[in-house]
Design a protein around this motif. Structure first.
Motif, PDB file in Angstrom:
ATOM      1  N   LEU A 155      -8.148  -9.606   3.718  1.00  0.00           N
ATOM      2  CA  LEU A 155      -7.081  -9.360   2.750  1.00  0.00           C
ATOM      3  C   LEU A 155      -6.587  -7.923   2.869  1.00  0.00           C
ATOM      4  CD1 LEU A 155      -8.673 -10.988  -0.435  1.00  0.00           C
ATOM      5  CD2 LEU A 155      -6.788 -11.908   0.903  1.00  0.00           C
ATOM      6  N   SER A 156      -5.286  -7.742   2.732  1.00  0.00           N
ATOM      7  CA  SER A 156      -4.698  -6.420   2.551  1.00  0.00           C
ATOM      8  C   SER A 156      -4.383  -6.276   1.069  1.00  0.00           C
ATOM      9  CB  SER A 156      -3.426  -6.269   3.380  1.00  0.00           C
ATOM     10  OG  SER A 156      -3.723  -6.270   4.759  1.00  0.00           O
ATOM     11  N   MET A 157      -4.864  -5.191   0.446  1.00  0.00           N
ATOM     12  CA  MET A 157      -4.717  -5.033  -0.989  1.00  0.00           C
ATOM     13  C   MET A 157      -3.951  -3.755  -1.304  1.00  0.00           C
ATOM     14  SD  MET A 157      -8.511  -6.224  -2.293  1.00  0.00           S
ATOM     15  CE  MET A 157      -8.072  -6.072  -4.025  1.00  0.00           C
ATOM     16  N   ASN A 158      -3.167  -3.814  -2.359  1.00  0.00           N
ATOM     17  CA  ASN A 158      -2.444  -2.653  -2.853  1.00  0.00           C
ATOM     18  C   ASN A 158      -3.225  -1.998  -3.989  1.00  0.00           C
ATOM     19  OD1 ASN A 158      -0.160  -3.100  -1.152  1.00  0.00           O
ATOM     20  ND2 ASN A 158       0.483  -4.760  -2.545  1.00  0.00           N
ATOM     21  N   LYS A 159      -2.861  -0.781  -4.285  1.00  0.00           N
ATOM     22  CA  LYS A 159      -3.504  -0.081  -5.391  1.00  0.00           C
ATOM     23  C   LYS A 159      -3.313  -0.856  -6.686  1.00  0.00           C
ATOM     24  CE  LYS A 159      -3.429   4.306  -7.929  1.00  0.00           C
ATOM     25  NZ  LYS A 159      -2.832   5.654  -8.021  1.00  0.00           N
ATOM     26  N   GLY A 160      -4.410  -1.051  -7.419  1.00  0.00           N
ATOM     27  CA  GLY A 160      -4.360  -1.770  -8.686  1.00  0.00           C
ATOM     28  C   GLY A 160      -4.427  -3.273  -8.568  1.00  0.00           C
ATOM     29  N   GLU A 161      -4.377  -3.804  -7.351  1.00  0.00           N
ATOM     30  CA  GLU A 161      -4.410  -5.252  -7.161  1.00  0.00           C
ATOM     31  C   GLU A 161      -5.816  -5.790  -7.362  1.00  0.00           C
ATOM     32  OE1 GLU A 161      -3.254  -8.599  -3.749  1.00  0.00           O
ATOM     33  OE2 GLU A 161      -2.886  -6.460  -3.394  1.00  0.00           O
ATOM     34  N   THR A 162      -5.902  -6.982  -7.963  1.00  0.00           N
ATOM     35  CA  THR A 162      -7.166  -7.675  -8.188  1.00  0.00           C
ATOM     36  C   THR A 162      -7.160  -9.008  -7.459  1.00  0.00           C
ATOM     37  OG1 THR A 162      -7.546  -6.634 -10.343  1.00  0.00           O
ATOM     38  CG2 THR A 162      -8.698  -8.709  -9.910  1.00  0.00           C
TER      39      THR A 162
END
Length: 788
Positions: free
Chosen positions: A771-778
């Motif tokens: 997974l690629s995740m952004n800041k604040g993503e859950t």
């Protein structure tokens, strides 16, 4: 097929609920006893990261230890002239196989005659005696980690006597509280003492002022102690204060020192008395209840950031005292709730003994009651101080590592002075140091004193902390010492004539080997070239410097040289028996179950090896750990210690072997954990407590591995078979994730929230989700049981 809307909605809710981890239901964060603490290593203590307080004693007497983290003696030592030339000679002797001769050269021409560090010393002891009371009908002691407070309660037929200790974090004072419900109150005598005869104790109308200084011109300190006893009759008998008809008493202690953390050689010149007066005036105004509430708020917020549930202990066990539960474990029983409590005790010790802006935690934290602490109570840099840092980030206490990072960075001036003295470039450091931060080879035995890779190990935390936090400004502050240490590595490692760079002369810390050296076929020696410990740390130091430059977008001549140099530092060898060789040759160990397992550093806490990218080394580590474990358990060919057992817990967790990790956890409980949960070397060495907490966390989550550009997050990688159901909240990972997870009957579920953007490979039992995740993503993850 067509699904009715209501049924479809319910189905989606079930899927969503299935992916949400259960909240942890942890054991109470308490240590309990029904018997007195006869010695200080059975006592209960707490602290605020600068001040430490601990109580012990047999009723009707109680000793309250009052400490401050910067009180150190000084040690005068001289670097040995000619040491640089002797080191070169020792290297040549090792090349010739004359290891014993190299040892003798170290003793004669390189090592100092004794210790080079000053002792950590105490700040005073309050002696308390309750007079005229009968023997109590019941007696109970409790350390409440969530409240940051220790309590002793004695009950009588007509009333109760309760004493409590705490160290208030914001008010920055230590407090001892007495509450007596006997009909006529209590008669109490109190006296302040210090084991140093040169300390000066001046009686005051409401207490004492203790003026002292660490031995040999060490830290100057002043401990002001005031007594508040409304309604009690107060008299003096010499230095002793006697309270009659006392119902509530509060004793406050403020310790100030002249230690200058930024420039230790230039003591502070402010008035210690004035500083103590300001602190105590505010504390007196606040009163006991506000001090207790302030302390509880601080500890509760921090302690509840991360909680684990490894399963439930049998009914009735939770009502036992900690000592009774340990005895039950010694009889072969399991107690998962006790494992949870010991995990939390390590976190409690992080909070109690560490504070940003102060010195880091030493070998015995802030609880030493002696003038001469065991092993000087200072900072050992070949495992001990580093192990103190292991659990902080992963268990949600990352900010508490800042004191250690600042300390390591501040070692650079004296470390560079040492390197210049031995005619090398850059920064290096000896075996241990104190608050004055000077260094040289330590002690008069090469077994522990002949290593120069301690600075490299200390610096590793500067980069590892960045991997958790992503704090580029902090990494920028670390770059000068990382570069300096890289320069030392490249001046210390030399070509062996076959295109390989080997360190040396050095040792595998605190252990030796048998080898022929011309004086006999099986001679015990310590010093050699290219030990596995040195090679691993040399490689890691260069890799960390290269990585830091890449993160900061910096190119330097040192960087270009480091990239080329790294390629020529060989990995440790795997021996004919499949184990990692501790030395360049397959020598026989001095002790087959020796406490130090430095040659396995590459798997944990290092990152040179792992189970995914270097399975052959992972297997060699397993065989090596099994070998050490076997002989340590036999007891006749090894040295048992709590901290070494904790290291094995972490190693087995990194190998994915939950059963072996759990076995070492119960080995610690059976042999090395005292009734107050102190880790025993013996005596008390606090790093074993930190190592245990780290080991539990490593069983639940790991994030040291990079693969295909992804930060690998191993979820529940080392669950023991008996951990059928459990959960954890508030775990942290490299890459900046906060993870809650739960497991039951082979199913693992997790919720991960990103503090910054990143690419993550979540794995469990060989399965992966990228997974690629952004800041604040859950994200929510669900790994069902494997079908067999």
């Amino acid at each position: 097929m067509n699904v009715p809307a209501t049924l479809k909605h319910s189905f989606l809710l079930c899927l969503f609920a299935a992916a949400v981890p259960l909240r942890a239901i942890p054991a109470p964060m308490q240590v309990t006893a029904s018997t007195p603490a006869r010695v200080w290593t059975e006592g209960y203590g707490t602290g605020n990261g600068r001040l430490g307080i601990l109580s012990f004693g047999v009723f009707p007497k109680e000793t309250v230890v009052l400490n401050e983290g910067s009180i150190f003696a000084k040690k005068n030592f001289q670097m040995r002239e000619g040491a640089a030339e002797a080191l070169d000679k020792a290297r040549e002797l090792c090349k010739e196989g004359k290891y014993r001769s190299a040892d003798q050269l170290f003793r004669k021409n390189i090592l100092p005659p004794g210790n080079i560090a000053g002792d950590y010393q105490q700040g005073g002891r309050l002696q308390v005696e309750f007079q005229g009371l009968p023997s109590p009908s019941s007696y109970q002691r409790t350390l409440d980690m969530r409240r940051g407070k220790a309590t002793t309660r004695a009950q009588f037929g007509t009333g109760e006597l309760t004493t409590e200790i705490l160290a208030a974090p914001s008010s920055d004072c230590a407090a001892y509280h007495i509450a007596c419900t006997m009909p006529s109150g209590c008669r109490v005598s109190l006296n302040l003492e210090h084991p140093d005869p040169s300390a000066r104790i001046v009686a005051q109308p409401n207490g004492w002022v203790l003026e002292g200084q660490g031995s040999n011109g060490g830290t100057r300190f002043e401990n002001t102690v005031v007594i508040l006893a409304p309604g009690a009759s107060v008299t003096r008998k010499g230095s002793t204060i006697i309270l009659d008809s006392a119902r509530e008493v509060m004793v406050l202690s403020s310790i100030s020192t002249d230690y200058n953390i930024r420039k230790p050689e230039a003591p502070l010149t402010h008035s210690l008395a004035a500083k103590n007066a300001r602190i105590l005036a505010k504390a007196q105004k606040a009163g006991w209840k506000k001090l207790a509430a302030e302390t509880e708020d601080y500890f509760s917020r921090l302690m509840t950031r991360c909680q684990v549930d490894l399963g439930d202990s049998p009914a009735g066990v939770s009502a036992m005292t900690t000592a009774q539960r340990l005895e039950r474990v010694k009889q072969g029983k399991k107690d998962p709730d006790l494992l949870e409590q010991l995990f939390q005790f390590g976190r409690f010790c992080t909070i109690a003994h560490t504070r940003p802006g102060q010195l880091p935690c030493g070998l015995q934290g802030l609880w030493n009651p002696e003038l001469r602490a065991a092993w000087m109570g200072c900072y050992f840099l070949n495992i001990n101080s580093q192990m103190n840092q292991w659990p902080s980030h992963v268990t949600g206490l990352g900010e508490f590592q800042s004191s250690y990072l600042d300390f390591v960075r501040s070692l650079r001036p004296h470390g560079e002075e040492f390197a210049r003295f031995i005619k090398r470039d850059g920064f290096c450091f000896g075996h241990y140091t104190d608050c004055w931060k000077r260094t040289y080879f330590s002690g008069n035995n090469p077994e522990w004193g002949a290593s120069l890779m301690n600075g490299a190990w200390a610096c590793a935390h500067l980069v590892d902390s960045y991997r958790f936090t992503g704090d580029r400004e902090d990494l920028k502050k670390s770059l000068p010492i990382l570069e300096s240490n890289a320069r030392f590595i490249m001046s210390w490692f030399e070509d062996d004539g076959e295109g390989r760079y080997l360190s040396g002369p050095g040792v595998s810390p605190e252990t030796g080997f048998y080898a022929p050296d011309g004086t006999g076929p099986n001679v015990l020696s310590y010093v050699s070239n290219g030990t596995s410990h040195d090679q691993l740390l040399g490689r890691e130091a260069l890799r960390n410097y290269i990585y830091a430059c890449g993160e900061l977008g910096i190119r330097t001549p040192t960087l270009l040289k480091a990239v080329q140099f790294l390629r020529k530092i060989p990995q440790p060898a795997i021996g004919p028996d499949g184990r990692v060789q501790e030395w360049r040759q397959p020598f026989e160990e001095m002790q087959k179950g020796h406490r130090h397992i430095s040659h396995l550093y590459g798997l944990f806490p290092g990152t040179e090896w792992d189970v995914l990218n270097t399975p052959e080394y992972a297997e060699a580590v397993r065989k090596s750990a099994d070998f050490r474990r076997k002989y340590a358990d036999m007891g006749n060919n090894g040295i048992r210690t709590g901290w070494s057992t904790a290291w094995l817990i972490n190693l087995y967790a990194a190998l994915g072997d939950g059963n072996a990790a759990e076995d070492r956890m119960y080995t610690m409980l059976r042999h090395y954990i005292n009734s107050n949960l102190f880790d025993l070397h013996p005596p008390f060495q606090i790093e074993g407590n930190f190592g245990f907490s780290s080991g539990v966390a490593e069983c639940l989550i790991q994030s040291r591995i990079m693969q295909d550009g992804f930060q690998v997050i191993l979820l529940a990688p080392a669950l023991a078979d008996d951990w059928k159901k459990g959960s954890a909240t508030g775990l942290r990972t490299r890459g900046g994730l906060k993870v809650d997870l739960s497991w039951q009957d082979g199913r693992v579920q997790a919720t991960a929230t990103a503090a910054r953007p990143g690419k993550f490979r979540f794995m469990h039992q060989g399965r992966k989700k990228d997974l690629s995740m952004n800041k604040g993503e859950t994200v929510r993850l669900d790994f069902p049981p494997l079908s067999h």
